[in-house]
Write a protein that holds these residues in place. Structure first.
Motif, PDB file in Angstrom:
ATOM      1  N   PRO A  34     -18.994  47.548 -26.839  1.00 44.55           N
ATOM      2  CA  PRO A  34     -18.306  46.281 -26.598  1.00 44.55           C
ATOM      3  C   PRO A  34     -16.796  46.454 -26.728  1.00 44.55           C
ATOM      4  CG  PRO A  34     -19.438  46.244 -28.713  1.00 44.55           C
ATOM      5  CD  PRO A  34     -19.794  47.539 -28.047  1.00 44.55           C
ATOM      6  N   VAL A  35     -16.043  45.926 -25.745  1.00 46.81           N
ATOM      7  CA  VAL A  35     -14.588  46.055 -25.769  1.00 46.81           C
ATOM      8  C   VAL A  35     -13.858  44.723 -25.594  1.00 46.81           C
ATOM      9  CG1 VAL A  35     -14.503  48.468 -25.040  1.00 46.81           C
ATOM     10  CG2 VAL A  35     -14.551  46.684 -23.322  1.00 46.81           C
ATOM     11  N   ILE A  36     -14.479  43.771 -24.950  1.00 47.73           N
ATOM     12  CA  ILE A  36     -13.809  42.499 -24.663  1.00 47.73           C
ATOM     13  C   ILE A  36     -14.808  41.364 -24.803  1.00 47.73           C
ATOM     14  CG2 ILE A  36     -12.618  41.118 -22.896  1.00 47.73           C
ATOM     15  CD1 ILE A  36     -11.815  43.781 -21.569  1.00 47.73           C
ATOM     16  N   ARG A  37     -14.345  40.279 -25.408  1.00 52.51           N
ATOM     17  CA  ARG A  37     -15.162  39.067 -25.457  1.00 52.51           C
ATOM     18  C   ARG A  37     -14.538  38.058 -24.499  1.00 52.51           C
ATOM     19  NH1 ARG A  37     -15.576  37.298 -31.001  1.00 52.51           N
ATOM     20  NH2 ARG A  37     -13.500  36.464 -30.717  1.00 52.51           N
ATOM     21  N   LEU A  38     -15.340  37.529 -23.590  1.00 49.66           N
ATOM     22  CA  LEU A  38     -14.891  36.484 -22.680  1.00 49.66           C
ATOM     23  C   LEU A  38     -15.459  35.164 -23.170  1.00 49.66           C
ATOM     24  CD1 LEU A  38     -15.521  38.110 -19.184  1.00 49.66           C
ATOM     25  CD2 LEU A  38     -13.345  37.804 -20.338  1.00 49.66           C
TER      26      LEU A  38
END
Length: 78
Positions: A34-38
């Protein structure tokens, strides 16, 4: 929270953004991590003292129409 890959995001960005705008929260992964939360940005409801509500007081029957930029400058000082 649903996870999608960067490749899926690239291929289906418009549909994914539509989901986020509808309230869905997503995690983008890169190489399985996981790298980005939208998530949607919460927009506060305008309060009664919002300058936008003063527009009728600024209007004149004989005046010319203002552009959006002119209205923003008058109301919000931008």
């Amino acid at each position: 929270m649903e996870k999608i890959t960067i490749l899926e995001f690239r291929r289906h960005a418009e549909a994914i953004i539509r989901k986020v705008r509808q309230g869905k929260r997503l995690i983008l992964t890169y190489r399985g991590k996981p790298v980005i939360r939208l998530e949607p940005i919460e927009q506060p409801d305008p309060t009664a003292d919002d300058p936008f509500y003063a527009l009728p007081e600024l209007a004149t029957a004989k005046g010319r129409s203002l552009t959006n930029e002119e209205s923003d400058h008058i109301v919000y000082g931008r």
